[in-house]
Design a protein around this motif. Structure first.
Motif, PDB file in Angstrom:
ATOM      1  N   LYS A  46      33.111 -33.110 -53.631  1.00 12.41           N
ATOM      2  CA  LYS A  46      32.503 -33.020 -52.387  1.00 12.41           C
ATOM      3  C   LYS A  46      31.123 -32.488 -52.817  1.00 12.41           C
ATOM      4  O   LYS A  46      30.950 -31.627 -53.595  1.00 12.41           O
ATOM      5  N   PRO A  47      30.227 -32.940 -51.742  1.00  9.00           N
ATOM      6  CA  PRO A  47      30.605 -33.593 -50.326  1.00  9.00           C
ATOM      7  C   PRO A  47      30.716 -35.077 -51.042  1.00  9.00           C
ATOM      8  O   PRO A  47      30.019 -35.502 -51.826  1.00  9.00           O
ATOM      9  N   VAL A  48      31.797 -35.756 -50.424  1.00 12.55           N
ATOM     10  CA  VAL A  48      32.269 -37.016 -50.663  1.00 12.55           C
ATOM     11  C   VAL A  48      31.266 -38.207 -50.040  1.00 12.55           C
ATOM     12  O   VAL A  48      30.767 -38.009 -49.126  1.00 12.55           O
ATOM     13  N   ASN A  49      30.801 -39.127 -51.064  1.00 12.07           N
ATOM     14  CA  ASN A  49      30.084 -40.272 -50.531  1.00 12.07           C
ATOM     15  C   ASN A  49      31.091 -41.253 -49.767  1.00 12.07           C
ATOM     16  O   ASN A  49      31.792 -41.661 -50.226  1.00 12.07           O
ATOM     17  N   LEU A  50      30.635 -41.151 -48.488  1.00 11.37           N
ATOM     18  CA  LEU A  50      31.609 -41.769 -47.622  1.00 11.37           C
ATOM     19  C   LEU A  50      31.541 -43.464 -47.896  1.00 11.37           C
ATOM     20  O   LEU A  50      32.813 -44.099 -47.591  1.00 11.37           O
ATOM     21  N   ALA A  51      30.562 -43.990 -48.327  1.00 13.68           N
ATOM     22  CA  ALA A  51      30.500 -45.429 -48.559  1.00 13.68           C
ATOM     23  C   ALA A  51      31.239 -45.558 -50.000  1.00 13.68           C
ATOM     24  O   ALA A  51      32.338 -46.416 -49.810  1.00 13.68           O
ATOM     25  N   GLN A  52      31.363 -44.733 -50.800  1.00 14.18           N
ATOM     26  CA  GLN A  52      32.345 -44.767 -52.025  1.00 14.18           C
ATOM     27  C   GLN A  52      33.737 -44.647 -51.574  1.00 14.18           C
ATOM     28  O   GLN A  52      34.613 -45.628 -52.043  1.00 14.18           O
ATOM     29  N   LEU A  53      34.135 -43.763 -50.560  1.00 13.23           N
ATOM     30  CA  LEU A  53      35.588 -43.563 -50.114  1.00 13.23           C
ATOM     31  C   LEU A  53      35.841 -44.786 -49.295  1.00 13.23           C
ATOM     32  O   LEU A  53      36.945 -45.340 -49.636  1.00 13.23           O
ATOM     33  N   LYS A  54      35.032 -45.454 -48.570  1.00 13.32           N
ATOM     34  CA  LYS A  54      35.428 -46.664 -47.786  1.00 13.32           C
ATOM     35  C   LYS A  54      35.625 -47.700 -48.958  1.00 13.32           C
ATOM     36  O   LYS A  54      36.788 -48.553 -48.550  1.00 13.32           O
ATOM     37  N   GLU A  55      34.986 -48.030 -49.972  1.00 17.24           N
ATOM     38  CA  GLU A  55      35.281 -48.861 -50.724  1.00 17.24           C
ATOM     39  C   GLU A  55      36.649 -48.756 -51.317  1.00 17.24           C
ATOM     40  O   GLU A  55      37.468 -49.762 -51.786  1.00 17.24           O
ATOM     41  N   ILE A  56      36.872 -47.526 -51.897  1.00 20.97           N
ATOM     42  CA  ILE A  56      38.258 -47.254 -52.381  1.00 20.97           C
ATOM     43  C   ILE A  56      39.349 -47.495 -51.619  1.00 20.97           C
ATOM     44  O   ILE A  56      40.175 -48.034 -52.036  1.00 20.97           O
ATOM     45  N   LEU A  57      39.261 -47.323 -50.363  1.00 21.05           N
ATOM     46  CA  LEU A  57      40.108 -47.220 -49.216  1.00 21.05           C
ATOM     47  C   LEU A  57      40.395 -48.767 -49.238  1.00 21.05           C
ATOM     48  O   LEU A  57      41.498 -49.196 -48.892  1.00 21.05           O
ATOM     49  N   GLN A  58      39.256 -49.476 -49.247  1.00 25.93           N
ATOM     50  CA  GLN A  58      39.554 -51.022 -48.873  1.00 25.93           C
ATOM     51  C   GLN A  58      40.331 -51.775 -50.013  1.00 25.93           C
ATOM     52  O   GLN A  58      41.091 -52.431 -49.723  1.00 25.93           O
ATOM     53  N   THR A  59      39.917 -51.397 -51.351  1.00 21.77           N
ATOM     54  CA  THR A  59      40.728 -51.694 -52.470  1.00 21.77           C
ATOM     55  C   THR A  59      42.144 -51.316 -52.500  1.00 21.77           C
ATOM     56  O   THR A  59      43.081 -52.152 -52.493  1.00 21.77           O
ATOM     57  N   SER A  60      42.514 -50.196 -52.094  1.00 24.68           N
ATOM     58  CA  SER A  60      43.916 -49.715 -52.003  1.00 24.68           C
ATOM     59  C   SER A  60      44.393 -50.124 -50.912  1.00 24.68           C
ATOM     60  O   SER A  60      45.606 -50.441 -51.017  1.00 24.68           O
ATOM     61  N   SER A  61      43.881 -50.507 -49.781  1.00 24.93           N
ATOM     62  CA  SER A  61      44.364 -51.286 -48.585  1.00 24.93           C
ATOM     63  C   SER A  61      44.944 -52.604 -49.080  1.00 24.93           C
ATOM     64  O   SER A  61      46.015 -52.912 -48.718  1.00 24.93           O
ATOM     65  N   ARG A  62      44.073 -53.330 -49.821  1.00 28.58           N
ATOM     66  CA  ARG A  62      44.473 -54.812 -50.354  1.00 28.58           C
ATOM     67  C   ARG A  62      45.843 -54.474 -51.030  1.00 28.58           C
ATOM     68  O   ARG A  62      46.639 -55.399 -50.949  1.00 28.58           O
ATOM     69  N   LYS A  63      45.884 -53.598 -52.108  1.00 28.55           N
ATOM     70  CA  LYS A  63      46.745 -53.391 -52.880  1.00 28.55           C
ATOM     71  C   LYS A  63      48.224 -52.942 -52.235  1.00 28.55           C
ATOM     72  O   LYS A  63      49.436 -53.276 -52.724  1.00 28.55           O
ATOM     73  N   GLN A  64      47.871 -52.036 -51.282  1.00 25.90           N
ATOM     74  CA  GLN A  64      49.095 -51.747 -50.561  1.00 25.90           C
ATOM     75  C   GLN A  64      49.790 -52.610 -49.370  1.00 25.90           C
ATOM     76  O   GLN A  64      50.918 -52.513 -48.969  1.00 25.90           O
ATOM     77  N   ALA A  65      48.867 -53.635 -49.153  1.00 27.98           N
ATOM     78  CA  ALA A  65      49.181 -54.923 -48.399  1.00 27.98           C
ATOM     79  C   ALA A  65      50.390 -54.760 -47.293  1.00 27.98           C
ATOM     80  O   ALA A  65      51.288 -53.889 -47.617  1.00 27.98           O
ATOM     81  N   ALA A  66      50.503 -55.572 -46.285  1.00 35.00           N
ATOM     82  CA  ALA A  66      51.313 -55.249 -45.268  1.00 35.00           C
ATOM     83  C   ALA A  66      52.786 -55.602 -45.779  1.00 35.00           C
ATOM     84  O   ALA A  66      53.726 -54.891 -45.058  1.00 35.00           O
ATOM     85  N   PRO A  67      53.043 -56.447 -46.573  1.00 33.78           N
ATOM     86  CA  PRO A  67      54.494 -56.760 -47.067  1.00 33.78           C
ATOM     87  C   PRO A  67      54.936 -55.420 -47.484  1.00 33.78           C
ATOM     88  O   PRO A  67      56.313 -55.455 -47.128  1.00 33.78           O
ATOM     89  N   LEU A  68      54.305 -54.427 -47.901  1.00 34.36           N
ATOM     90  CA  LEU A  68      54.980 -53.100 -48.112  1.00 34.36           C
ATOM     91  C   LEU A  68      55.638 -52.139 -47.037  1.00 34.36           C
ATOM     92  O   LEU A  68      56.388 -51.688 -47.335  1.00 34.36           O
ATOM     93  N   SER A  69      55.060 -52.495 -46.062  1.00 35.00           N
ATOM     94  CA  SER A  69      55.322 -51.893 -44.689  1.00 35.00           C
ATOM     95  C   SER A  69      56.534 -52.414 -44.062  1.00 35.00           C
ATOM     96  O   SER A  69      57.196 -52.125 -43.097  1.00 35.00           O
ATOM     97  N   GLN A  70      57.167 -53.647 -44.586  1.00 34.59           N
ATOM     98  CA  GLN A  70      58.101 -54.562 -43.964  1.00 34.59           C
ATOM     99  C   GLN A  70      59.490 -53.589 -43.880  1.00 34.59           C
ATOM    100  O   GLN A  70      60.253 -53.556 -43.086  1.00 34.59           O
ATOM    101  N   SER A  71      59.676 -52.843 -44.923  1.00 36.57           N
ATOM    102  CA  SER A  71      60.601 -51.902 -45.020  1.00 36.57           C
ATOM    103  C   SER A  71      60.618 -50.660 -45.936  1.00 36.57           C
ATOM    104  O   SER A  71      60.002 -50.813 -46.961  1.00 36.57           O
ATOM    105  N   ARG A  72      60.713 -49.528 -45.429  1.00 41.50           N
ATOM    106  CA  ARG A  72      60.273 -48.459 -46.336  1.00 41.50           C
ATOM    107  C   ARG A  72      61.556 -47.571 -47.075  1.00 41.50           C
ATOM    108  O   ARG A  72      61.415 -46.757 -47.395  1.00 41.50           O
ATOM    109  N   ASP A  73      62.607 -48.438 -46.709  1.00 37.79           N
ATOM    110  CA  ASP A  73      63.968 -47.838 -47.460  1.00 37.79           C
ATOM    111  C   ASP A  73      63.647 -47.860 -48.897  1.00 37.79           C
ATOM    112  O   ASP A  73      63.452 -48.776 -49.500  1.00 37.79           O
ATOM    113  N   ARG A  74      64.111 -46.928 -49.657  1.00 38.26           N
ATOM    114  CA  ARG A  74      64.067 -46.829 -51.034  1.00 38.26           C
ATOM    115  C   ARG A  74      65.253 -47.795 -51.634  1.00 38.26           C
ATOM    116  O   ARG A  74      66.277 -47.541 -51.268  1.00 38.26           O
ATOM    117  N   PRO A  75      64.884 -48.491 -52.557  1.00 44.40           N
ATOM    118  CA  PRO A  75      65.851 -49.520 -52.978  1.00 44.40           C
ATOM    119  C   PRO A  75      66.951 -48.679 -53.897  1.00 44.40           C
ATOM    120  O   PRO A  75      66.336 -47.699 -54.437  1.00 44.40           O
TER     121      PRO A  75
END
Length: 402
Positions: free
Chosen positions: A118-147
């Protein structure tokens, strides 16, 4: 502002939990994350975290310094509850505290995608979240039950596991040098289940050897196919420490290479630094014989484990992969850059090839190129792709960059 009862109203979005006792900062993070596309929940009272936490949260932004219940205690809580959420650690403390917390989380097998002062660079945080969002991708949300173990056994029996391939590229002449084979589970009902969920289950129930054999078979087969298409490239496979107890492993690898018509030198076996820290006598037996048969050996995630330099020196590695957490932050963090520079210098003096993983923008590429890393891997080059996409991607890359 959202509250813990509003989790995952839109299951198509990745989810993020902010845990920070500073409401103004928490609201800034919330705004950035929502702009990226996350469903966000904010907890400003750390004592409420155990009530708000769910194991299906994709990302947790966690402040280390909070009253009553600090971030280190919450990391311990996540470890005890077998959490798999990706962590973004933030703190007003110096970077040595952040790095210690990152190492602690890694020791608990909790994924850390960033550690920000802190103080966190918000542009850097946004880039990190964008990358993570791609990796977490929507298919991961199709089911949250632990196999379950039964799910895993059925998946192995029905060939639901496949290898995706992420390219590695020379930072010297931009030629494609190889691909890392990454395990993916395509479940018919639950969609894509990430390796951070199914690999620990495979290790727990004794199925990691069968899973590794499946991915090895895919990887060796594709490596042979690339060679026959006059696009020869190395293939890398990461191995769990649980597999490195099988004294017949060197022979199994050699048999696979012969069956697929590839030279052992075309295959890189990657081991995490944590695996290196265990069972030195058995490791020396297995790894020395793997190298003697002509295969390459790589230390993965270097800098995040507990192994000593003397132990690494005593094992027959010829490649070192710089952990992506340091690579990603090197352009903006003096400490991360120093670690990367030192690692590159160490690898060069030990005569090892250096691979920088986590290259996600031009700035990271330029920096690692200037520091002398041999190869790069990351989303800036390409995200992991199915086997059938590799040759077309390779042709396109060569046309544009070579």
């Amino acid at each position: 502002m959202s509250n813990p009862t509003d989790f995952f109203l839109d299951s198509a979005k990745p989810s993020l939990l902010v845990v920070d006792d500073e409401p103004d900062f928490a609201e800034l993070v919330e705004a950035v994350a929502e702009e990226v596309g996350y469903d966000v929940t904010v907890v400003t009272d750390p004592m409420r975290f155990p009530l708000a936490y769910r194991r299906d949260i994709d990302v947790i932004v966690l402040d280390l310094s909070m009253p009553d219940l600090d971030g280190i205690e919450l990391i311990r809580f996540l470890a005890e509850n077998r959490g798999s959420s990706a962590l973004i650690l933030v703190s007003g403390f110096d970077n040595h505290i952040l790095e210690a917390a990152r190492l602690l989380a890694h020791g608990h097998k909790l994924p850390v995608i960033a550690a920000l002062q802190k103080p966190v660079n918000l542009a850097q945080l946004k880039e990190i979240l964008q990358t993570s969002s791609r990796k977490q991708a929507a298919p991961l949300s199709q089911s949250r039950d632990r196999p379950t173990e039964d799910d895993l056994r059925e998946a192995l029996a029905n060939s639901q596991f496949q290898a995706y391939y992420q390219p590695k590229v020379s930072l010297i002449d931009h030629h494609v040098t190889g691909f890392e084979a990454l395990a993916r589970w395509s479940h018919p009902d639950k969609g894509m289940i990430p390796p951070g969920i199914f690999i620990p289950i495979a290790e727990e129930c004794g199925l990691i050897d069968e899973l590794t054999s499946t991915i090895l078979s895919h990887a060796f087969h594709e490596c042979g196919r690339w060679a026959r298409a006059d696009m020869a490239a190395k293939v890398a496979v990461n191995m769990s420490a649980r597999v490195l107890t099988d004294l017949s492993l060197p022979e199994r690898l050699l048999d696979l290479s012969r069956e697929n018509g590839i030279a052992p030198a075309s295959v890189v076996i990657e081991l995490t630094e944590g695996a290196v820290a265990e069972r030195l006598t058995t490791l020396l037996d297995i790894l020395t014989r793997i190298r003697m048969k002509g295969f390459m050996l790589s230390i993965d995630d270097f800098g995040t484990g507990y192994s000593s330099l003397s132990r690494i020196h005593s094992l027959p590695f010829n490649e070192l992969k710089i952990d992506q957490s340091f690579v990603r932050e090197a352009p903006t963090s003096h400490e991360a850059r120093s670690i990367v520079e030192t690692t590159v210098d160490l690898g060069r003096k030990l005569g090892m090839r250096l691979v920088a993983e986590g290259i996600e923008n031009q700035e990271c590429w330029d920096l690692l190129e200037s520091l002398g890393s041999n190869e790069a891997q990351g989303y800036f080059i390409a995200k992991p792709m199915p086997a059938e996409a590799v040759l077309d991607w390779r042709l396109d890359w060569d046309k544009r960059h070579v």
